[in-house]
Structures are given as structure tokens and as C-alpha cells.
Design an enzyme around this catalytic site. Structure first.
Site, short mmCIF file in Angstrom:
data_model
loop_
_atom_site.label_atom_id
_atom_site.label_comp_id
_atom_site.label_asym_id
_atom_site.label_seq_id
_atom_site.Cartn_x
_atom_site.Cartn_y
_atom_site.Cartn_z
CG HIS A 1 -1.87 1.13 1.26
ND1 HIS A 1 -1.95 2.00 2.33
CD2 HIS A 1 -2.79 1.57 0.36
CE1 HIS A 1 -2.88 2.91 2.10
NE2 HIS A 1 -3.39 2.67 0.90
CG HIS B 1 -7.86 5.50 -1.52
ND1 HIS B 1 -7.63 6.48 -0.58
CD2 HIS B 1 -6.94 4.53 -1.29
CE1 HIS B 1 -6.61 6.11 0.19
NE2 HIS B 1 -6.17 4.95 -0.22
NE ARG C 1 1.01 17.04 -1.83
CZ ARG C 1 0.21 16.05 -1.46
NH1 ARG C 1 -1.07 16.29 -1.19
NH2 ARG C 1 0.67 14.82 -1.34
CB CYS D 1 5.09 19.94 -4.14
SG CYS D 1 4.44 18.28 -3.83
CE1 TYR E 1 5.91 14.94 -0.49
CE2 TYR E 1 4.92 14.21 1.57
CZ TYR E 1 4.82 14.85 0.35
OH TYR E 1 3.62 15.41 -0.03
#
Length: 590
Positions: free
Chosen positions: A160, A184, A258, A305, A442
Site C-alpha cells: 500500500h 482512492h 498542497r 512540493c 517523501y
């Protein structure tokens, strides 16, 4: 059992096994209007968190037989709190928003397009909600439900992309959580999810988990119409890339957004920032007015980002993440209080603390009441030249809700994920933040690492970003007028860590021949405190009119770092650190 006056309640203990029961702390929507100091609430939560460590040990023991990396991936409290919720405690959706939405009875157009996923399927066995609730551990196999479907996700969990957050639905429905993590709800994810289908949910139980549930995104702020969303729930968007370089300072309304969770609606009158030093156990609470009593400090800094330009990397091989273009970056002036000044008043100074990290927690929380979190090395926080500030103004105005009102941390030169918005708590610690976004996201990996082999413990969290550049005008596929054998191009360049852009190289023939950009525009700050970006422009020679060509750009910073030539060499499964040469294909016209 209920603690009157708190925003939380203790519900009946959850039975784990014959000799282990655990109370579950959840938020009570009926008590939202009464607010005691969050330190008291935090104290209850911390006690609950400590209790859940016992359960974590039970779970780890049962998981060892299924996946060797499982124990490493279950690093923090989110797993346990979420598992308890899925095991029968349920979720109280706590955000007291203005509008209500009955997610069980109403479908948007997008939902209708996805209606085939989770639909009833002939020939499959039928299970009740009680049947599903018996499967909450790896030993018993982890089951969840979605609409009419029942799924065994035991083998999905290690793969996942969102880490342990999927365990929030263990033994129950994933629908309440997917209302929050709406990413999702796209065909690619749902098609993959359907491969784990094992049965149908009993008709009487379908929709029960979302009946009368509030929409956690119903009170989002208004956004500028030019922002192009890559997702709407949570809202993530960037401006048209051609507008990005019209101003050295990005207008607030056009600054990329974001968000990882719903935007909290914070009342400044009730706002509090907690700072806690784990070493001395000293804790202090600040109102916004207290923060503003410190000397006001202003810096110019770009925020980018970690997934900026991900859509280009995805052309090499698919990656998991929002499909950002080249505009998930912006440059602004930020005003506020230096973090090192506040920490000094707490007794936290270089040489006087053995802490290694400064953790940040936001007021945006998930269904298990766990906040967005991140951390930075303490050296960055305590260095007065590191310019880390607790910002309450953006471009001379109070920070807007989307960008962290009333207070956010600005960590110049560092990836945007560490610039925590709606700042609620700062922790001085020997440890990194255990938040998902610090531990299981990240981070960069080698091109050969995939979702079957990734181990997030083996890579450090991204902090300073590498040098990057982009062409913003013209854009891909544009027809560009040739004047005297040349065309005009412009864009931005930036490097993390306070490194100044010293040169931008451009090419009009796909990288065969290069020249320097004619104009570099930036603020006056120099290395190693050049936090802002550089705008560049150039006139470059091109070949025959009426033909197509590829224009390219690469930048060089003050430590002579430059960009990699292609994405094949830096591809990674999360699509971060996407800083290869930027290439734009155009058609030349008279």
C-alpha cells in the site's frame, strides 16, 4: 464513560483477547462547542497512545509469519488507533463543518462513473458486517468492506503506497476513510483494489458505515479559478505554468496548494501553539499574540512540493502520486517570528540540548485524530542563519486558510512537506517525527526499487532539494513565432539549501548546442541564504520555420550542482526529486 466538557470521550473497552482490553479515545461531535486547553486533551491522548503500544506488540507477533518488513513499517501510533477503530469502535467524524452531506444516498457524476467498483457480484459468498469485524489482524487475515464488496487485503497491505493508513478500515468499511483520502476514488486504484475481492456484503449492512456522515471537505476555502486541480479531496492544485513566471513574487491566489487532509477552520481567538521539550519536559502554550510579540522577521523563500514535475517522470514508468506539472512551486515573502528565538526562551540552545530533531504537528488531522507531522534537524532550527520562521504573513497579508492560517512554519531551502501548516505543536526531541509523511513518504530510492521491494527505513527523509529549472513559456505543443531566426523562452530555476542560481543553460535543438540565458532575475540574497527562486529569459536560435524542435533548460547553482540529463536515471517509485532537464516540444511558425 464520558469526560464532560472535552472534545473526546472514552467509549467501552475493546476486547482484544481473553486477558487484554483497551479503551478507545475518539472525538465526540456533540462536544465540539466546548473547548478546554488542548494540553489537557493531549494528555489524555498521550496516555491512550502509551496503552496502545501493548496492543502493537500483540499485532507484531501475529504479523511476523506474513511479511518480513511488516514490523518495520508499523512504526507509530496511527496503526494501533486505526486498527481499534476498524475493530468495532467506529469513527466519529469530528469536523464541525457548515454543510452536511449524506454520502450513502447521493452520488456525484464522478462517483457514477466509478459505480461498477464495489458493486454486487453474482456467485460470490455473502458476509455480514460481524463476519468482517472478526478479521482485524494478519493472523486472522485482514478484511474490509467497500460498498457491496468484501475484500481480503492481507497481501495488499505491504504494497500500500499510503503505508499503514489502510489499517484504519481493518475489520470494517474503508468508505469513511476514503471520504477523507479521496485520491482512492479513481479507476486505477479501484481496479487494483477489486483484485482482492472475496465476497459480497449483506444487503442490510451496505451503506451503514457512511449513513448520516458529514463530508469532511464541506467547508473548504474558495480558490482562484485559474488553479488546476490534480485532486479535489484533498485539494491540490497548481497555476498555469505560463502565469508562474510573470512575477518574481508569486501572488497569493496563484500559489500552488498542497493539502494532505481537510483544511481546518481555525478561530484565531482560540488558537494555541504548544511547544514541548522532551528532554526537560518543559511545556509552554502560546497564543498568536504571544508569537507576534517577538521581533518580526521577513524572508523571501520559494516552496516546492517534493513531487513537482512528477508527470514527466511518470512518462518513463508509472509512479504513485499526484500528477504535478512544473508549477508545484512558488516564491513569496514570509513574515513572522524566528523559531530559534522562541526556542531560546524555552532554554533550547546549541550546546545546551541533546535533542537532534524539531518535530512539527499541524491542526489538520485524520480519522484517528492523528495530525499531519514532519520534522527537521535541530541544527537547521537553531541556526539564526537558517531563517526558520513561524510565519503569520504571506506577501504582507495574513496567511490564507489554504496556506496555513493562522500560523505555519517556513523552513527555507527544504522540501515543502516540512513546512507544516496550521501549526499546532512543536516538539524538541531526540527522534524524528514518526508521522507517515516523515517515515513512509517523501523519500528517494534507486530506479530498481519497486513496491514489492521498497523498505522506507533504508532511505532518509528528504530535506534540502536539488537544483531544478523549468521552461514556462512556451508550453508543450505550442506554436511559436520565429523572429530573425530566434524565439523567446522564459522560466524559473531554484536550488535548495540556500544555494544561489548562478547560470541557466538553454538549447533550441534538443540539447545539441547550448547557450546561457540572457537575463537572471532574483532577490539580492546570496549563498548560503539564497532561499528565493530565479526567473530567467533567453532568445535562442532555431532551425527551419514550420518544423518542430525541442527546447531544453538546465540550471547550475552556487556549488556548481547541475541537473541530470534524463528521468530514466533518476526514476523512483514515488516520483519525487524530478529534476532532470526540462524539455518542451514546439512548432516553429513565421
Amino acid at each position: 464513560m464520558l469526560y464532560a466538557g472535552l472534545n473526546y470521550c472514552i467509549i467501552q473497552p475493546i476486547h482484544i483477547n481473553d486477558d487484554f482490553e483497551l479503551p478507545c479515545l475518539v472525538r465526540s461531535p456533540l462536544l465540539e462547542q466546548v473547548m478546554l486547553p488542548r494540553l489537557l486533551i493531549r494528555g489524555l491522548a498521550e496516555k491512550h497512545r502509551a496503552s496502545t503500544n501493548v496492543l502493537a506488540a500483540h499485532l507484531r507477533y501475529s504479523q511476523e509469519h506474513y511479511h518480513s518488513n511488516w514490523e518495520q513499517q508499523r512504526r507509530h501510533k496511527r496503526h494501533v488507533a486505526a486498527t481499534l477503530i476498524g475493530a468495532g469502535a467506529g469513527v466519529a467524524f469530528w469536523l464541525n463543518f457548515n454543510r452536511q452531506a449524506d454520502a450513502a444516498s447521493s452520488l456525484t457524476e464522478t462517483d457514477k462513473d466509478l459505480d461498477k467498483f464495489g458493486a454486487y457480484q453474482n456467485g460470490l459468498p455473502e458476509y455480514t458486517h460481524d463476519d468482517v469485524s472478526k478479521h482485524t489482524t494478519m493472523k486472522d487475515r485482514v478484511w474490509v468492506s467497500y460498498r457491496h464488496g468484501v475484500y481480503d487485503i492481507t497481501d495488499l497491505i505491504p504494497k500500500h503506497p499510503g503505508g499503514d493508513t489502510i489499517m484504519m478500515g481493518a475489520g470494517g468499511s474503508v468508505e469513511p476513510f476514503w471520504a477523507l483520502y479521496a485520491v482512492h476514488k479513481n479507476p486505477h486504484v479501484l481496479e487494483w483494489f477489486e483484485t482482492y475481492r472475496i465476497g459480497n456484503l449483506a444487503p442490510d449492512d451496505v451503506g451503514a458505515s457512511v449513513k448520516d456522515m458529514s463530508d469532511p471537505y464541506s467547508n473548504e476555502p474558495r480558490r482562484h479559478v485559474t488553479l488546476k486541480p490534480s485532486s479535489k479531496k484533498p485539494f491540490n492544485a497548481e497555476p498555469p505554468v505560463s502565469l508562474l513566471v510573470d512575477n518574481l513574487i508569486t501572488p497569493n491566489e496563484l500559489f500552488y496548494v498542497r493539502n494532505h487532509l481537510p483544511v481546518p477552520d481555525v478561530d484565531e481567538a482560540n488558537y494555541e501553539l504548544e511547544i514541548y521539550d522532551e528532554g526537560t519536559q518543559k511545556e509552554k502554550t502560546f497564543k498568536l499574540a504571544d508569537i507576534k510579540k517577538y521581533p518580526k522577521y521577513t524572508i523571501t523563500a520559494a516552496i516546492q512540493c517534493g513531487g513537482n514535475r512528477r508527470s514527466e517522470m511518470a512518462k518513463v514508468k508509472p509512479v504513485k502520486g499526484l500528477s504535478w506539472g512544473q508549477a508545484a512551486i512558488g516564491n513569496a515573502t514570509w513574515s513572522g517570528t524566528r523559531l530559534c528565538d522562541v526556542l531560546k526562551d524555552m532554554g533550547v540552545q546549541e550546546g545546551k540540548t541533546n535533542a537532534l530533531h524539531i518535530q512539527f504537528e499541524g491542526l489538520d488531522t485524520d480519522p484517528a485524530s492523528m495530525p499531519y507531522g514532519a520534522s527537521i534537524p535541530i541544527e537547521k532550527a537553531l541556526d539564526p542563519h537558517g531563517d526558520v520562521i513561524l510565519a503569520y504573513e504571506m506577501n504582507g497579508e495574513p496567511i490564507s486558510r489554504d496556506h496555513g492560517y493562522p500560523l505555519r512554519v517556513i523552513v527555507p531551502g527544504v522540501v515543502g512537506a516540512r513546512h507544516v501548516k496550521w501549526l499546532g505543536r512543536i516538539i524538541v526531541s531526540k527522534k524524528e517525527s514518526d508521522a507517515h509523511w516523515q517515515q513512509n513518504d517523501y523519500k528517494g530510492f534507486a530506479p530498481n526499487v519497486d513496491w514489492d521491494t521498497v523498505d522506507f527505513t533504508k532511505s532518509p527523509a528528504i530535506q534540502e532539494l536539488p537544483v531544478i529549472s523549468a521552461i514556462c513559456d512556451p508550453v508543450e505543443g505550442e506554436k511559436v513565432k520565429v523572429v530573425d531566426g530566434k524565439i523567446k523562452i522564459r522560466g524559473y530555476a531554484w536550488s535548495g539549501g540556500g544555494r544561489k542560481i548562478i547560470r541557466v543553460d538553454v538549447s533550441g535543438d534538443g540539447g545539441k548546442n547550448w547557450q546561457e540565458a540572457d537575463v537572471l532575475e532574483s532577490d539580492d540574497n546570496r549563498h548560503p541564504r539564497a532561499w528565493g527562486w530565479t526567473l530567467w529569459s533567453a532568445e535562442i536560435p532555431v532551425l527551419n520555420k514550420g518544423s518542430t524542435t525541442q527546447v531544453c533548460v538546465k540550471a547550475v547553482d552556487s556549488q556548481y550542482n547541475t541537473q541530470p540529463e534524463n528521468f530514466e536515471n533518476i526514476w523512483n517509485l514515488r516520483g519525487v526529486l524530478a529534476n532532470a532537464y526540462h524539455r518542451v516540444n514546439i512548432t516553429l511558425v513565421k
